[in-house]
Motif scaffolding. Structure first.
Motif, PDB file in Angstrom:
ATOM      1  N   VAL A 125       0.864  -1.178   0.000  1.00 28.38           N
ATOM      2  CA  VAL A 125       0.000   0.000   0.000  1.00 28.38           C
ATOM      3  C   VAL A 125       0.899   1.226   0.000  1.00 28.38           C
ATOM      4  O   VAL A 125       1.946   1.254   0.659  1.00 28.38           O
ATOM      5  CB  VAL A 125      -0.945   0.000   1.224  1.00 28.38           C
ATOM      6  N   LYS A 126       0.515   2.256  -0.766  1.00 26.16           N
ATOM      7  CA  LYS A 126       1.308   3.483  -0.882  1.00 26.16           C
ATOM      8  C   LYS A 126       0.503   4.672  -0.405  1.00 26.16           C
ATOM      9  O   LYS A 126      -0.659   4.837  -0.782  1.00 26.16           O
ATOM     10  CB  LYS A 126       1.758   3.698  -2.336  1.00 26.16           C
ATOM     11  N   LEU A 127       1.126   5.513   0.409  1.00 24.81           N
ATOM     12  CA  LEU A 127       0.474   6.692   0.984  1.00 24.81           C
ATOM     13  C   LEU A 127       1.245   7.946   0.587  1.00 24.81           C
ATOM     14  O   LEU A 127       2.472   7.919   0.454  1.00 24.81           O
ATOM     15  CB  LEU A 127       0.418   6.581   2.506  1.00 24.81           C
ATOM     16  N   THR A 128       0.516   9.052   0.430  1.00 23.24           N
ATOM     17  CA  THR A 128       1.138  10.323   0.049  1.00 23.24           C
ATOM     18  C   THR A 128       0.475  11.464   0.810  1.00 23.24           C
ATOM     19  O   THR A 128      -0.748  11.495   0.953  1.00 23.24           O
ATOM     20  CB  THR A 128       1.003  10.589  -1.459  1.00 23.24           C
ATOM     21  N   CYS A 129       1.290  12.387   1.286  1.00 27.34           N
ATOM     22  CA  CYS A 129       0.782  13.580   1.962  1.00 27.34           C
ATOM     23  C   CYS A 129       1.564  14.786   1.461  1.00 27.34           C
ATOM     24  O   CYS A 129       2.776  14.879   1.687  1.00 27.34           O
ATOM     25  CB  CYS A 129       0.927  13.455   3.481  1.00 27.34           C
ATOM     26  N   VAL A 130       0.881  15.686   0.754  1.00 26.95           N
ATOM     27  CA  VAL A 130       1.496  16.933   0.287  1.00 26.95           C
ATOM     28  C   VAL A 130       1.094  18.043   1.253  1.00 26.95           C
ATOM     29  O   VAL A 130      -0.086  18.392   1.355  1.00 26.95           O
ATOM     30  CB  VAL A 130       1.057  17.276  -1.142  1.00 26.95           C
ATOM     31  N   LEU A 131       2.064  18.580   1.966  1.00 23.64           N
ATOM     32  CA  LEU A 131       1.786  19.618   2.953  1.00 23.64           C
ATOM     33  C   LEU A 131       1.615  20.978   2.288  1.00 23.64           C
ATOM     34  O   LEU A 131       1.957  21.170   1.117  1.00 23.64           O
ATOM     35  CB  LEU A 131       2.921  19.685   3.976  1.00 23.64           C
ATOM     36  N   ARG A 132       1.109  21.928   3.060  1.00 21.84           N
ATOM     37  CA  ARG A 132       1.046  23.297   2.577  1.00 21.84           C
ATOM     38  C   ARG A 132       2.451  23.899   2.562  1.00 21.84           C
ATOM     39  O   ARG A 132       3.372  23.378   3.179  1.00 21.84           O
ATOM     40  CB  ARG A 132       0.124  24.126   3.472  1.00 21.84           C
ATOM     41  N   THR A 133       2.607  25.003   1.859  1.00 20.58           N
ATOM     42  CA  THR A 133       3.917  25.652   1.754  1.00 20.58           C
ATOM     43  C   THR A 133       4.348  26.192   3.109  1.00 20.58           C
ATOM     44  O   THR A 133       3.566  26.829   3.825  1.00 20.58           O
ATOM     45  CB  THR A 133       3.863  26.799   0.731  1.00 20.58           C
ATOM     46  N   VAL A 134       5.604  25.955   3.461  1.00 22.36           N
ATOM     47  CA  VAL A 134       6.151  26.430   4.734  1.00 22.36           C
ATOM     48  C   VAL A 134       6.319  27.943   4.662  1.00 22.36           C
ATOM     49  O   VAL A 134       6.912  28.480   3.718  1.00 22.36           O
ATOM     50  CB  VAL A 134       7.503  25.751   5.027  1.00 22.36           C
ATOM     51  N   ARG A 135       5.790  28.641   5.658  1.00 19.75           N
ATOM     52  CA  ARG A 135       5.846  30.106   5.709  1.00 19.75           C
ATOM     53  C   ARG A 135       6.944  30.552   6.655  1.00 19.75           C
ATOM     54  O   ARG A 135       7.328  29.841   7.583  1.00 19.75           O
ATOM     55  CB  ARG A 135       4.504  30.670   6.177  1.00 19.75           C
ATOM     56  N   ALA A 136       7.456  31.762   6.420  1.00 16.35           N
ATOM     57  CA  ALA A 136       8.512  32.294   7.284  1.00 16.35           C
ATOM     58  C   ALA A 136       7.968  32.769   8.622  1.00 16.35           C
ATOM     59  O   ALA A 136       8.694  32.815   9.618  1.00 16.35           O
ATOM     60  CB  ALA A 136       9.224  33.449   6.571  1.00 16.35           C
ATOM     61  N   TRP A 137       6.666  33.102   8.651  1.00 14.98           N
ATOM     62  CA  TRP A 137       6.089  33.678   9.866  1.00 14.98           C
ATOM     63  C   TRP A 137       4.591  33.469   9.815  1.00 14.98           C
ATOM     64  O   TRP A 137       3.992  33.342   8.751  1.00 14.98           O
ATOM     65  CB  TRP A 137       6.420  35.166   9.938  1.00 14.98           C
ATOM     66  N   SER A 138       3.970  33.430  10.992  1.00 13.15           N
ATOM     67  CA  SER A 138       2.527  33.244  11.060  1.00 13.15           C
ATOM     68  C   SER A 138       2.011  33.891  12.340  1.00 13.15           C
ATOM     69  O   SER A 138       2.767  34.130  13.291  1.00 13.15           O
ATOM     70  CB  SER A 138       2.176  31.758  11.042  1.00 13.15           C
ATOM     71  N   GLU A 139       0.729  34.180  12.356  1.00 15.63           N
ATOM     72  CA  GLU A 139       0.108  34.688  13.580  1.00 15.63           C
ATOM     73  C   GLU A 139       0.190  33.617  14.671  1.00 15.63           C
ATOM     74  O   GLU A 139       0.133  32.416  14.384  1.00 15.63           O
ATOM     75  CB  GLU A 139      -1.355  35.043  13.324  1.00 15.63           C
ATOM     76  N   PRO A 140       0.306  34.044  15.944  1.00 15.83           N
ATOM     77  CA  PRO A 140       0.428  33.059  17.031  1.00 15.83           C
ATOM     78  C   PRO A 140      -0.730  32.071  17.087  1.00 15.83           C
ATOM     79  O   PRO A 140      -0.543  30.934  17.511  1.00 15.83           O
ATOM     80  CB  PRO A 140       0.476  33.941  18.292  1.00 15.83           C
ATOM     81  N   TRP A 141      -1.908  32.510  16.676  1.00 19.11           N
ATOM     82  CA  TRP A 141      -3.066  31.614  16.744  1.00 19.11           C
ATOM     83  C   TRP A 141      -3.234  30.799  15.457  1.00 19.11           C
ATOM     84  O   TRP A 141      -4.133  29.982  15.365  1.00 19.11           O
ATOM     85  CB  TRP A 141      -4.341  32.425  17.004  1.00 19.11           C
ATOM     86  N   GLY A 142      -2.402  31.037  14.467  1.00 21.40           N
ATOM     87  CA  GLY A 142      -2.512  30.321  13.203  1.00 21.40           C
ATOM     88  C   GLY A 142      -1.910  28.918  13.299  1.00 21.40           C
ATOM     89  O   GLY A 142      -1.172  28.593  14.233  1.00 21.40           O
ATOM     90  N   ASN A 143      -2.214  28.108  12.315  1.00 20.91           N
ATOM     91  CA  ASN A 143      -1.681  26.744  12.268  1.00 20.91           C
ATOM     92  C   ASN A 143      -0.885  26.534  10.982  1.00 20.91           C
ATOM     93  O   ASN A 143      -0.801  25.434  10.464  1.00 20.91           O
ATOM     94  CB  ASN A 143      -2.830  25.725  12.342  1.00 20.91           C
ATOM     95  N   ASP A 144      -0.299  27.623  10.470  1.00 22.60           N
ATOM     96  CA  ASP A 144       0.450  27.539   9.228  1.00 22.60           C
ATOM     97  C   ASP A 144       1.751  26.765   9.442  1.00 22.60           C
ATOM     98  O   ASP A 144       2.378  26.868  10.507  1.00 22.60           O
ATOM     99  CB  ASP A 144       0.788  28.938   8.706  1.00 22.60           C
ATOM    100  N   PRO A 145       2.191  26.003   8.442  1.00 24.91           N
ATOM    101  CA  PRO A 145       3.489  25.323   8.556  1.00 24.91           C
ATOM    102  C   PRO A 145       4.613  26.353   8.665  1.00 24.91           C
ATOM    103  O   PRO A 145       4.644  27.330   7.918  1.00 24.91           O
ATOM    104  CB  PRO A 145       3.586  24.527   7.243  1.00 24.91           C
ATOM    105  N   LEU A 146       5.523  26.154   9.595  1.00 23.40           N
ATOM    106  CA  LEU A 146       6.633  27.069   9.834  1.00 23.40           C
ATOM    107  C   LEU A 146       7.955  26.317   9.713  1.00 23.40           C
ATOM    108  O   LEU A 146       7.999  25.095   9.880  1.00 23.40           O
ATOM    109  CB  LEU A 146       6.504  27.701  11.222  1.00 23.40           C
ATOM    110  N   PRO A 147       9.052  27.005   9.420  1.00 25.81           N
ATOM    111  CA  PRO A 147      10.334  26.313   9.244  1.00 25.81           C
ATOM    112  C   PRO A 147      10.782  25.603  10.515  1.00 25.81           C
ATOM    113  O   PRO A 147      10.616  26.121  11.619  1.00 25.81           O
ATOM    114  CB  PRO A 147      11.293  27.454   8.863  1.00 25.81           C
ATOM    115  N   GLY A 148      11.344  24.425  10.346  1.00 32.62           N
ATOM    116  CA  GLY A 148      11.816  23.653  11.488  1.00 32.62           C
ATOM    117  C   GLY A 148      11.731  22.167  11.232  1.00 32.62           C
ATOM    118  O   GLY A 148      11.715  21.697  10.085  1.00 32.62           O
ATOM    119  N   THR A 149      11.648  21.408  12.313  1.00 33.85           N
ATOM    120  CA  THR A 149      11.584  19.953  12.248  1.00 33.85           C
ATOM    121  C   THR A 149      10.139  19.493  12.079  1.00 33.85           C
ATOM    122  O   THR A 149       9.241  20.020  12.726  1.00 33.85           O
ATOM    123  CB  THR A 149      12.160  19.336  13.536  1.00 33.85           C
TER     124      THR A 149
END
Length: 263
Positions: A125-149
């Protein structure tokens, strides 16, 4: 017309400068397969670190939780692909991959088959997950992908009791597409979301404990540069060219509009 020629030369220079930036967006060559990890962790703290472009493998049992981690930087849109080789005989099973960022916030897949059901006696079985684009900054209450691990967990969510503990072979690979200036935002994080990096910065010791040691090949950009700067400059120069050209077309032949008597 000298001004027009000078501005044209500046546009050409900036266009050539933007060329290497666009070339950098091409996928990097795959890592040496012999150096790829051959095991997976069993929790966030023991997640096996993998580089982007590597294909890591691991053997496990149906019902286990398998964890890996990888670095993702600003402007990247990571794609996680996982393959599970199942035993010859088994009942229907449902497998799933989940991804969390450095704050352990679960990141939704933009698209891809994050969950799949392997019917009885299916070989893999093969699985794939394409994440949203990593942003440099986001609001504290946001759930945007941020740089890191980022952490990946692979597990079977629907398994018959008789299939628990059956051996499986898994493979995982993470690649990214560089989105570029279209994803740029104003602002950046002081540090990437890498567990332990803040403690290391405070202690300023080389042997300080860091829970995740991998980083992008060219280091963390922190969002200070993107090709948006180049294209903004080109747009400004083109606007200046349009203004100079418009003036040259509308200023007339240079003769005065009113001719003195007797001229």
């Amino acid at each position: 017309m000298r001004v027009v020629r000078a501005l044209s030369a500046a546009v050409l220079t900036l266009t050539v400068a933007a060329g290497p930036a666009a070339a950098d967006a091409s996928p990097s060559p795959s890592q040496d397969e012999t150096s790829a990890p051959t095991q997976a962790g069993t929790s966030f703290r023991t997640a096996t670190e993998i580089e982007q472009g590597q294909r890591a493998t691991a053997s496990g049992s149906t019902g286990d939780y398998l964890y890996w981690s990888f670095p993702a930087d600003t402007g990247q849109r990571p794609t996680v692909e996982a393959t599970v080789k199942l035993p010859e005989t088994h009942a229907s099973q449902t497998w799933q991959i989940d991804v969390w960022d450095g704050l352990r916030r679960r990141q939704a897949c933009q698209y891809g088959a994050q969950t799949r059901t392997a019917e009885a006696d299916t070989s893999s079985v093969k699985l794939t997950c394409v994440l949203r684009t990593v942003r440099a900054w986001s609001e504290p209450w946001g759930n945007d992908p941020l740089p890191g691990t980022y952490y990946v967990r692979l597990t079977a969510t629907g398994v018959a009791t008789a299939d628990l503990g059956l051996p499986v072979d898994t493979g995982i690979r993470v690649d990214s597409k560089d989105i570029g200036g279209s994803a740029a935002v104003d602002g950046s994080l002081a540090e990437p979301l890498v567990p332990g990096i803040a403690s290391k910065a405070e202690e300023e010791q080389e042997d300080a404990a860091v829970l995740a040691g991998l980083e992008p090949e060219d280091g963390w950009t922190s969002g200070w540069w993107s090709d948006r700067w180049v294209w903004t400059a080109i747009g400004g120069i083109l606007a200046a060219l349009a203004g100079v050209g418009g003036y040259a077309l509308t200023r007339g032949t240079g003769r005065p509009s009113r001719v003195p008597p007797g001229a």
